[in-house]
Design an enzyme around this catalytic site. Structure first.
Site, short mmCIF file in Angstrom:
data_model
loop_
_atom_site.label_atom_id
_atom_site.label_comp_id
_atom_site.label_asym_id
_atom_site.label_seq_id
_atom_site.Cartn_x
_atom_site.Cartn_y
_atom_site.Cartn_z
N GLU A 256 0.89 -1.17 0.00
CA GLU A 256 0.00 0.00 0.00
C GLU A 256 0.93 1.21 0.00
O GLU A 256 1.59 1.47 1.00
CB GLU A 256 -0.90 0.02 1.25
CG GLU A 256 -1.64 -1.28 1.57
CD GLU A 256 -2.65 -1.69 0.51
OE1 GLU A 256 -3.00 -0.86 -0.35
OE2 GLU A 256 -3.07 -2.86 0.52
N CYS A 290 -1.34 9.46 2.26
CA CYS A 290 -1.18 8.86 0.93
C CYS A 290 -2.26 9.39 0.01
O CYS A 290 -2.09 9.50 -1.19
CB CYS A 290 -1.26 7.35 1.03
SG CYS A 290 -2.78 6.76 1.79
P1 NAD Z 1 8.58 4.49 4.42
O1 NAD Z 1 8.40 3.78 3.13
O2 NAD Z 1 9.75 5.36 4.58
O3 NAD Z 1 8.63 3.41 5.63
C1 NAD Z 1 7.60 2.49 5.87
C2 NAD Z 1 8.16 1.33 6.69
O4 NAD Z 1 9.08 0.58 5.92
C3 NAD Z 1 8.91 1.76 7.95
O5 NAD Z 1 8.56 0.87 9.00
C4 NAD Z 1 10.37 1.56 7.57
O6 NAD Z 1 11.23 1.32 8.66
C5 NAD Z 1 10.27 0.34 6.68
N1 NAD Z 1 11.39 0.17 5.76
C6 NAD Z 1 12.21 1.10 5.23
N2 NAD Z 1 13.09 0.52 4.37
C7 NAD Z 1 12.83 -0.80 4.38
C8 NAD Z 1 13.38 -1.93 3.68
N3 NAD Z 1 14.38 -1.79 2.82
N4 NAD Z 1 12.84 -3.15 3.91
C9 NAD Z 1 11.80 -3.30 4.75
N5 NAD Z 1 11.23 -2.27 5.44
C10 NAD Z 1 11.74 -1.04 5.25
O7 NAD Z 1 7.22 5.29 4.66
P2 NAD Z 1 6.86 6.41 5.73
O8 NAD Z 1 7.69 7.62 5.45
O9 NAD Z 1 6.86 5.86 7.11
O10 NAD Z 1 5.33 6.71 5.35
C11 NAD Z 1 4.96 7.59 4.33
C12 NAD Z 1 4.67 6.87 3.04
O11 NAD Z 1 3.66 5.89 3.23
C13 NAD Z 1 4.12 7.80 1.97
O12 NAD Z 1 4.66 7.46 0.73
C14 NAD Z 1 2.62 7.52 2.00
O13 NAD Z 1 1.95 7.86 0.82
C15 NAD Z 1 2.62 6.05 2.26
N6 NAD Z 1 1.34 5.62 2.81
C16 NAD Z 1 0.52 4.83 2.04
C17 NAD Z 1 -0.73 4.46 2.52
C18 NAD Z 1 -1.67 3.60 1.71
O14 NAD Z 1 -2.60 3.04 2.28
N7 NAD Z 1 -1.50 3.48 0.40
C19 NAD Z 1 -1.14 4.90 3.77
C20 NAD Z 1 -0.28 5.68 4.53
C21 NAD Z 1 0.97 6.04 4.04
#
Ligand code: NAD
Length: 509
Positions: A256, A290
């Protein structure tokens, strides 16, 4: 203003108990982006906890899976009660770690309760067993859903409780065990979620929490015991996850991801409501959703009035510390980090270099409480002709790009100029125009006279393209937590079909 509760770091939650890491592989700090003097705690993790949690979840799976669904529902109902009792504490931590206004954090906690109810009532019926008489001539068929195994939930910072919980609840309900890694920016909220699950007395190993940064996330994804990865976060990280488990073909990878959502305002839109919905869409959670409206596409006749009023309201928004009360209650708080603030300001420069006209400038703001506060910002664009980094990037801040177009056809063409595909909204009285937007765009959500933000847990929620890989969550989450098994059930001793020639049997026992 409220007195904030003290916070105590307890460690990871593995096999039914909190454990502090013996050796520290990673250390990181949780602090309040709306008051940098409010430091909650230093968190750490040991890479060895990745394996410990995976093994605990794997061991717990057979017994948890074997419980009747009604018994698993009893645990979730206990969790409901625990969340209900701790709503204020949960909202306080959400506000402290994300900076979002307390009223908005309270709304997030209400969503946690709703998720449990919807999963038990409506989600369950989606995956209920179905009988298929005469699946083969005179033979009863049935399809039944089974849990996949150990589900890894990776959470984002912006809805640190609601979004991971949106995966955790259906995963547990359908008989999976879970490992949860919260965002490193919101570990305290993650810890409280584990404490509430502990209080609800789930059997050891059914739910596990491992804190950490991206390396812990990466290691968890590639653990052999993991059967599914339920990720909510950015496109860049989603892509890395998908690449990291390419050879782990058995793993379900649910992504997502982000958005670059367009809201189309047509000439016949009702002005006040359209302004309200789009201000909400663009600026709630400081644009860190998002589903945030980052592109406004407006037709010519309404453009002047709409843009003037939108600009006026953008200037008047109350921005501030999450726990301010009365007339000082903010509409929006700070951005999550210094890196987010730098990116937000940097993209204003990029937009300008690409020819955008800045109507409202992005600025870093200073208040009594030091934090990552910024002003909203608005850029005016001419309809996009070529590739634009500004328009292709999810900025994740309170920035809107406005484009003026002639008609609904041009608006749709403009809306489609992105690789993201999460939400599109259209504001019009004309149902045919709504229908046209529905038909000619490619997003997981299409809203009519409603902002791009504010999805319903009673509907599927997921994106196309760079926004998601077609495993919608919310109501549909039980589908990706399970797999369907087709059963043919023959309870007769007699052979039920005509025996093919060449086989020396006579169809009698
Ligand atoms: P992010 O992608 O930076 O991190 C999300 C999670 O992934 C964190 O727990 C992080 O530690 C982990 N992570 C980072 N690198 C990783 C790797 N290589 N392998 C596994 N895990 C890893 O996102 P964020 O900054 O916390 O959140 C914002 C983003 O989330 C925005 O892009 C937003 O649009 C998206 N988002 C999407 C939805 C949806 O339902 N589509 C909802 C909320 C937020």
């Amino acid at each position: 203003m409220r007195n904030l509760r003290p916070f105590t770091y307890l460690g990871d939650y593995i096999n039914g108990a909190f454990v502090l890491p013996k050796e520290k592989s990673e250390e990181f700090e949780s602090l309040n982006p709306g008051n940098l003097k409010d430091r909650l705690s230093t968190f750490s993790t040991s890479f060895s906890h990745v394996r410990l949690a995976s093994e605990a979840a794997k061991r717990a799976f057979p017994k948890w899976r074997a419980l009747p669904q009604e018994e698993r529902a009893i645990y979730l109902k206990k969790l409901y009660k625990e969340i209900e009792t701790h709503l204020d504490q949960m909202a306080e931590l959400i506000s402290r770690e994300t900076g979002k206004p307390f009223w908005e954090a309270l709304q997030e906690t209400q969503g946690l309760l709703g998720k449990i109810t919807i999963t038990l009532e409506e989600g369950a019926s989606l995956i209920s067993e179905k009988e298929v008489p005469n699946a083969q001539p005179k033979l009863m068929g049935r399809y039944r859903y089974k849990p996949k195994g150990v589900m890894l939930v990776l959470g984002p910072f912006n809805f640190p409780a609601h979004l991971p919980h949106g995966h955790i609840v259906p995963a547990l309900f359908t008989g999976n065990t879970v490992i949860f890694k919260p965002s490193e920016q919101t570990p305290a909220v993650g810890q409280l979620m584990a404490e509430l699950i502990h209080r609800a007395q789930f059997p050891p190993g059914v739910f596990n929490l491992v804190q950490g940064e991206k390396e812990v996330g990466r290691r968890l994804c590639t653990e052999p015991a993991i059967d599914g990865i339920l990720f909510t976060g950015s496109y860049d990280v989603g892509l890395k996850i998908k690449e990291s488990v390419l050879s782990h073909f058995w793993k379900t990878v649910v992504l997502e991801m982000g958005g670059k959502n367009a809201s189309i305002v047509l000439d016949d839109a009702s002005l006040e409501k359209t302004l309200y919905e789009n201000i909400k869409g663009a600026y709630l959670t400081t644009g860190q959703r998002c589903s945030a409206t980052s592109r406004l596409i407006v037709t010519e006749k309404i453009a002047d009035t709409f843009i003037k009023e939108f600009h006026r309201l953008s200037k008047e928004l109350k921005i501030g510390y999450a726990f301010e009360e009365g007339p000082h209650t903010p509409f929006m708080g700070p951005l999550i980090s210094q890196a987010a603030l730098d990116k937000y300001l940097r993209f204003q420069g990029i937009a300008q270099r690409e020819g955008a006209q800045v109507l409202m400038r992005a600025k870093a703001l200073e208040f009594t409480y030091p934090g990552y506060y910024v002003s909203p910002s608005i850029c005016i664009l001419s309809p996009k002709k070529e590739f634009s980094t500004y328009l292709e990037t999810e900025i994740f801040g309170p920035n809107v790009a406005i484009t003026i177009v002639k008609n609904v056809d041009d608006a749709i063409e403009e809306a489609n100029k992105t690789d993201y595909g999460l939400v599109v909204s259209v504001f019009t009285k004309d149902k045919k125009a709504y229908e046209k937007v529905f038909q000619e765009t490619k997003t997981g959500l299409v809203n009519w006279n409603r902002a791009t933000v504010g999805g319903s847990s009673k509907l599927p929620f997921g994106g196309q393209g760079k926004s998601g890989n077609q495993f919608p969550t919310a109501l549909f989450a039980p589908f990706y937590c399970t797999y369907p098994v087709a059963c043919l059930e023959d309870t007769q001793d007699m052979i039920q079909e005509t025996i093919p020639p060449g086989l020396p049997l006579h169809g009698k026992n």
